[in-house]
Design a protein around this motif. Sequence first.
Motif, PDB file in Angstrom:
ATOM      1  N   LEU A  21      15.156 -18.349  15.742  1.00 17.46           N
ATOM      2  CA  LEU A  21      14.975 -17.630  14.553  1.00 17.46           C
ATOM      3  C   LEU A  21      14.568 -18.722  13.483  1.00 17.46           C
ATOM      4  N   MET A  22      13.628 -18.434  12.958  1.00 16.99           N
ATOM      5  CA  MET A  22      13.066 -19.430  11.901  1.00 16.99           C
ATOM      6  C   MET A  22      12.970 -18.965  10.425  1.00 16.99           C
ATOM      7  N   ILE A  23      13.650 -19.848   9.575  1.00 19.39           N
ATOM      8  CA  ILE A  23      13.514 -19.439   8.022  1.00 19.39           C
ATOM      9  C   ILE A  23      12.572 -20.548   7.503  1.00 19.39           C
ATOM     10  N   GLU A  24      11.995 -20.113   6.590  1.00 22.57           N
ATOM     11  CA  GLU A  24      11.082 -20.942   5.498  1.00 22.57           C
ATOM     12  C   GLU A  24       9.777 -21.184   6.577  1.00 22.57           C
ATOM     13  N   THR A  25       9.359 -20.273   7.314  1.00 23.66           N
ATOM     14  CA  THR A  25       8.294 -20.436   8.264  1.00 23.66           C
ATOM     15  C   THR A  25       6.972 -20.965   7.677  1.00 23.66           C
ATOM     16  N   TYR A  26       6.564 -20.274   6.506  1.00 23.49           N
ATOM     17  CA  TYR A  26       5.476 -20.587   5.645  1.00 23.49           C
ATOM     18  C   TYR A  26       4.342 -21.165   6.526  1.00 23.49           C
ATOM     19  N   GLY A  27       3.901 -20.176   7.180  1.00 25.50           N
ATOM     20  CA  GLY A  27       2.589 -20.877   7.897  1.00 25.50           C
ATOM     21  C   GLY A  27       2.807 -21.547   9.288  1.00 25.50           C
ATOM     22  N   PRO A  73       0.911 -18.574   4.770  1.00 25.22           N
ATOM     23  CA  PRO A  73       1.947 -19.467   4.187  1.00 25.22           C
ATOM     24  C   PRO A  73       2.833 -18.870   3.371  1.00 25.22           C
ATOM     25  N   ALA A  74       2.940 -17.378   3.070  1.00 26.25           N
ATOM     26  CA  ALA A  74       3.695 -16.849   2.306  1.00 26.25           C
ATOM     27  C   ALA A  74       4.866 -16.212   2.918  1.00 26.25           C
ATOM     28  N   ILE A  75       5.039 -16.246   4.318  1.00 24.51           N
ATOM     29  CA  ILE A  75       5.868 -15.530   4.969  1.00 24.51           C
ATOM     30  C   ILE A  75       6.872 -16.193   5.292  1.00 24.51           C
ATOM     31  N   ASN A  76       8.205 -15.724   5.071  1.00 28.44           N
ATOM     32  CA  ASN A  76       9.670 -16.723   5.439  1.00 28.44           C
ATOM     33  C   ASN A  76      10.249 -16.753   6.595  1.00 28.44           C
ATOM     34  N   LEU A  77      10.132 -15.360   7.468  1.00 27.66           N
ATOM     35  CA  LEU A  77      11.052 -15.177   8.639  1.00 27.66           C
ATOM     36  C   LEU A  77       9.923 -15.052   9.668  1.00 27.66           C
ATOM     37  N   SER A  78      10.534 -15.623  11.022  1.00 21.84           N
ATOM     38  CA  SER A  78       9.628 -15.657  12.022  1.00 21.84           C
ATOM     39  C   SER A  78      10.511 -15.673  13.371  1.00 21.84           C
ATOM     40  N   ILE A  79      10.365 -15.160  14.474  1.00 23.72           N
ATOM     41  CA  ILE A  79      11.137 -15.236  15.651  1.00 23.72           C
ATOM     42  C   ILE A  79      10.130 -15.499  16.975  1.00 23.72           C
ATOM     43  N   ILE A  80      10.741 -16.675  17.392  1.00 20.36           N
ATOM     44  CA  ILE A  80      10.017 -17.417  18.774  1.00 20.36           C
ATOM     45  C   ILE A  80      10.711 -17.117  19.915  1.00 20.36           C
ATOM     46  N   SER A  81      10.104 -16.882  20.929  1.00 25.86           N
ATOM     47  CA  SER A  81      10.695 -16.586  22.460  1.00 25.86           C
ATOM     48  C   SER A  81      10.067 -16.817  23.321  1.00 25.86           C
ATOM     49  N   ARG A  82      10.864 -17.359  24.267  1.00 28.42           N
ATOM     50  CA  ARG A  82      10.189 -17.946  25.743  1.00 28.42           C
ATOM     51  C   ARG A  82       9.978 -16.331  26.470  1.00 28.42           C
ATOM     52  N   ASN A 115      13.521  -5.362   3.541  1.00 28.65           N
ATOM     53  CA  ASN A 115      12.393  -6.211   2.861  1.00 28.65           C
ATOM     54  C   ASN A 115      12.416  -7.454   3.719  1.00 28.65           C
ATOM     55  N   TYR A 116      10.823  -7.429   4.119  1.00 31.01           N
ATOM     56  CA  TYR A 116      10.542  -8.477   5.166  1.00 31.01           C
ATOM     57  C   TYR A 116      10.962  -9.786   4.778  1.00 31.01           C
ATOM     58  N   PHE A 117      10.995 -10.214   3.663  1.00 27.13           N
ATOM     59  CA  PHE A 117      11.494 -11.539   3.134  1.00 27.13           C
ATOM     60  C   PHE A 117      12.905 -11.843   3.522  1.00 27.13           C
ATOM     61  N   ASN A 118      13.736 -10.770   3.589  1.00 21.31           N
ATOM     62  CA  ASN A 118      15.369 -11.216   3.932  1.00 21.31           C
ATOM     63  C   ASN A 118      15.743 -10.825   5.408  1.00 21.31           C
ATOM     64  N   VAL A 119      15.053  -9.885   6.188  1.00 22.33           N
ATOM     65  CA  VAL A 119      15.625  -9.478   7.467  1.00 22.33           C
ATOM     66  C   VAL A 119      14.296  -8.800   8.197  1.00 22.33           C
ATOM     67  N   GLY A 120      14.654  -9.063   9.452  1.00 24.36           N
ATOM     68  CA  GLY A 120      13.836  -8.424  10.382  1.00 24.36           C
ATOM     69  C   GLY A 120      14.268  -8.700  11.852  1.00 24.36           C
TER      70      GLY A 120
END
Length: 315
Positions: A67-73, A99-108, A119-124
């Motif tokens: 669970l990544m925060i401050e992804t920004y590209g 580069p403006a997007i805060n949150l992302s999820i990476i998964s095996r 709000n996409y910037f706060n939660v997803g």
Amino acid sequence: MLSSRCFFLFLIGLTPFFGYAQEEKEDLEFSVMVWNIWHGGKSESIGRDGVEDVIAIIEASESDIILMIETYGSGKRVADALGYHYHLIAKPGTVLDDPAINLSIISRFPFGERVDFYNYFNVGGIEIQLSEQEKILVFDTWLNYQPWHDQPHLMEKSSEELVGWERSGIRTKEVGTILGYLQPYLQNTSELPLILGGDFNVWSHLDWTEKTKDIHGGKVVPWWTTRQFENAGLKDSFREINPDPKKYPGISWGMPHKKDDHRIDYLLYKSKRLKTISSEIHKVDYNQPLKFRGKTYNYPSDHGFVWAKYKLIKK
């Protein structure tokens, strides 16, 4: 009648199914990391492209879900390097290296349905398919840092006044809105276990206790934000495994040459079918060496990362 060669090939073809059936009879184990990588791992303060350090540390952690925060590209670059699936918490159709997007999820593991609200910037969130029969739901979260004080115990406020001050910004609205949208999912965790992690930018009521009041100006503070998540049935994985906040403070944020070290990053979960096996927090100041699992890394962030290993009990 099948020839011996045809029978051998027939068995080879069935091998994955035999193995999968055996796997489905057992509990599943997997690990999750939450990490604010600080301006995409490229903060001006570190003076370099630290994304390769981010990749190396995640790889060493053997995390199945990040669970990544401050992804920004930088998230897609990290996911591609690991060979993982990538979900950007943004409006569908957004370019994955925006580069403006805060949150992302990476998964095996592969993804299922996405969950967008508020709000996409706060939660997803998104479903993650751990096996053919088992999936979980994970949410990545960032809460506004205001109000903030490096040493809130030094403010001329009582414990009750500190809680009131904590709620004086927009955090109360954020938390209430997020938990409101989460209710249907929180009520279905026996079927679909839920993990929520993120950078909450706030202290924990589990850390400001009788045991630690001597380092908190004699104050026991029932911080509001973390209590709301607890009241919703979410358990704090790190504090569950490390219940003594004085022995295991779990510092996850702090800047060099300042007295501002706190635990403000969390991995929470809800489901009677989920069990935390272990949980760790690793943090050094940025550009300092992190010794982790037998190797040394140049640390690229102002936040530490929270890591937990879970067992999902079969249905």
